[in-house]
Design a protein around this motif. Structure first.
Motif, PDB file in Angstrom:
ATOM      1  N   ASP A  71      -4.225  14.967  -9.106  1.00 20.44           N
ATOM      2  CA  ASP A  71      -3.145  15.046 -10.095  1.00 20.44           C
ATOM      3  C   ASP A  71      -1.777  15.318  -9.468  1.00 20.44           C
ATOM      4  O   ASP A  71      -0.755  15.008 -10.073  1.00 20.44           O
ATOM      5  N   VAL A  72      -1.731  15.881  -8.262  1.00 18.09           N
ATOM      6  CA  VAL A  72      -0.476  16.051  -7.524  1.00 18.09           C
ATOM      7  C   VAL A  72      -0.660  15.413  -6.158  1.00 18.09           C
ATOM      8  O   VAL A  72      -1.539  15.814  -5.399  1.00 18.09           O
ATOM      9  N   LEU A  73       0.170  14.409  -5.870  1.00 14.64           N
ATOM     10  CA  LEU A  73       0.053  13.679  -4.613  1.00 14.64           C
ATOM     11  C   LEU A  73       1.070  14.190  -3.608  1.00 14.64           C
ATOM     12  O   LEU A  73       2.270  14.211  -3.886  1.00 14.64           O
ATOM     13  N   SER A  74       0.572  14.585  -2.451  1.00 13.82           N
ATOM     14  CA  SER A  74       1.448  15.002  -1.353  1.00 13.82           C
ATOM     15  C   SER A  74       2.093  13.763  -0.732  1.00 13.82           C
ATOM     16  O   SER A  74       1.627  12.645  -0.955  1.00 13.82           O
ATOM     17  N   PRO A  75       3.159  13.944   0.043  1.00 16.13           N
ATOM     18  CA  PRO A  75       3.775  12.797   0.707  1.00 16.13           C
ATOM     19  C   PRO A  75       2.773  11.984   1.535  1.00 16.13           C
ATOM     20  O   PRO A  75       2.814  10.743   1.509  1.00 16.13           O
ATOM     21  N   GLU A  76       1.873  12.643   2.236  1.00 18.83           N
ATOM     22  CA  GLU A  76       0.885  11.936   3.047  1.00 18.83           C
ATOM     23  C   GLU A  76      -0.032  11.088   2.175  1.00 18.83           C
ATOM     24  O   GLU A  76      -0.379   9.954   2.524  1.00 18.83           O
ATOM     25  N   HIS A  77      -0.408  11.627   1.033  1.00 24.49           N
ATOM     26  CA  HIS A  77      -1.281  10.909   0.110  1.00 24.49           C
ATOM     27  C   HIS A  77      -0.553   9.696  -0.471  1.00 24.49           C
ATOM     28  O   HIS A  77      -1.137   8.618  -0.626  1.00 24.49           O
ATOM     29  N   VAL A  78       0.719   9.844  -0.800  1.00 24.81           N
ATOM     30  CA  VAL A  78       1.500   8.736  -1.354  1.00 24.81           C
ATOM     31  C   VAL A  78       1.577   7.601  -0.340  1.00 24.81           C
ATOM     32  O   VAL A  78       1.434   6.427  -0.693  1.00 24.81           O
ATOM     33  N   ILE A  79       1.780   7.927   0.916  1.00 30.51           N
ATOM     34  CA  ILE A  79       1.860   6.903   1.966  1.00 30.51           C
ATOM     35  C   ILE A  79       0.540   6.141   2.058  1.00 30.51           C
ATOM     36  O   ILE A  79       0.532   4.910   2.165  1.00 30.51           O
ATOM     37  N   GLU A  80      -0.578   6.851   1.995  1.00 29.23           N
ATOM     38  CA  GLU A  80      -1.890   6.186   2.039  1.00 29.23           C
ATOM     39  C   GLU A  80      -2.098   5.295   0.815  1.00 29.23           C
ATOM     40  O   GLU A  80      -2.612   4.185   0.928  1.00 29.23           O
ATOM     41  N   LEU A  81      -1.695   5.760  -0.372  1.00 31.83           N
ATOM     42  CA  LEU A  81      -1.822   4.928  -1.578  1.00 31.83           C
ATOM     43  C   LEU A  81      -0.915   3.716  -1.500  1.00 31.83           C
ATOM     44  O   LEU A  81      -1.266   2.638  -1.981  1.00 31.83           O
ATOM     45  N   SER A  82       0.250   3.862  -0.885  1.00 31.60           N
ATOM     46  CA  SER A  82       1.150   2.720  -0.703  1.00 31.60           C
ATOM     47  C   SER A  82       0.489   1.655   0.169  1.00 31.60           C
ATOM     48  O   SER A  82       0.567   0.466  -0.127  1.00 31.60           O
ATOM     49  N   ARG A  83      -0.181   2.088   1.231  1.00 28.08           N
ATOM     50  CA  ARG A  83      -0.908   1.146   2.100  1.00 28.08           C
ATOM     51  C   ARG A  83      -2.033   0.465   1.326  1.00 28.08           C
ATOM     52  O   ARG A  83      -2.249  -0.743   1.458  1.00 28.08           O
ATOM     53  N   LEU A  84      -2.762   1.239   0.515  1.00 34.29           N
ATOM     54  CA  LEU A  84      -3.849   0.681  -0.298  1.00 34.29           C
ATOM     55  C   LEU A  84      -3.295  -0.335  -1.284  1.00 34.29           C
ATOM     56  O   LEU A  84      -3.853  -1.421  -1.454  1.00 34.29           O
ATOM     57  N   ARG A  85      -2.194  -0.009  -1.925  1.00 34.69           N
ATOM     58  CA  ARG A  85      -1.571  -0.905  -2.910  1.00 34.69           C
ATOM     59  C   ARG A  85      -1.182  -2.217  -2.249  1.00 34.69           C
ATOM     60  O   ARG A  85      -1.403  -3.291  -2.798  1.00 34.69           O
ATOM     61  N   GLU A  86      -0.606  -2.167  -1.065  1.00 34.26           N
ATOM     62  CA  GLU A  86      -0.206  -3.366  -0.347  1.00 34.26           C
ATOM     63  C   GLU A  86      -1.423  -4.195   0.053  1.00 34.26           C
ATOM     64  O   GLU A  86      -1.384  -5.417   0.050  1.00 34.26           O
ATOM     65  N   PHE A  87      -2.515  -3.513   0.406  1.00 33.42           N
ATOM     66  CA  PHE A  87      -3.745  -4.191   0.801  1.00 33.42           C
ATOM     67  C   PHE A  87      -4.335  -4.948  -0.385  1.00 33.42           C
ATOM     68  O   PHE A  87      -4.852  -6.041  -0.236  1.00 33.42           O
ATOM     69  N   LEU A  88      -4.273  -4.329  -1.574  1.00 38.37           N
ATOM     70  CA  LEU A  88      -4.847  -4.944  -2.762  1.00 38.37           C
ATOM     71  C   LEU A  88      -3.942  -6.026  -3.291  1.00 38.37           C
ATOM     72  O   LEU A  88      -4.279  -6.918  -3.953  1.00 38.37           O
TER      73      LEU A  88
END
Length: 88
Positions: A71-88
């Motif tokens: 429910d709260v994303l740290s900066p490191e987590h946001v960066i990983e989700l950004s990579r996942l989003r780009e992959f998808l």
């Protein structure tokens, strides 16, 4: 067969918060304030548009999507989700 239990809803409601800072450090004695009210995708894009050296001052809040999105994303987590989003 696709495992749908690990999919992320990037259209989920999300909020980008910024912590007040002093000398580029979080002011833990102050509460963060909302700067974006939108989707998880929009908040990730706005976060990634911030200078890398200030990203530690931001967090994204959204509804938890276990196991990938708390429910709260740290900066490191946001960066990983950004990579996942780009992959998808």
């Amino acid at each position: 067969m696709t495992d749908h239990s690990h999919q992320v809803d990037f259209q989920a409601a999300a909020y980008l918060y910024k912590w007040p800072s002093l000398g580029n450090s979080r002011r833990e004695d102050r509460a963060p304030y909302m700067i974006v009210n939108g989707t998880l995708d929009q908040c990730i894009r706005d976060f990634m548009g911030k200078p890398e050296k200030t990203r530690h001052l931001y967090e994204i809040r959204t509804q938890s999507q276990p196991p990938l999105v708390p429910d709260v994303l740290s900066p490191e987590h946001v960066i990983e989700l950004s990579r996942l989003r780009e992959f998808l």
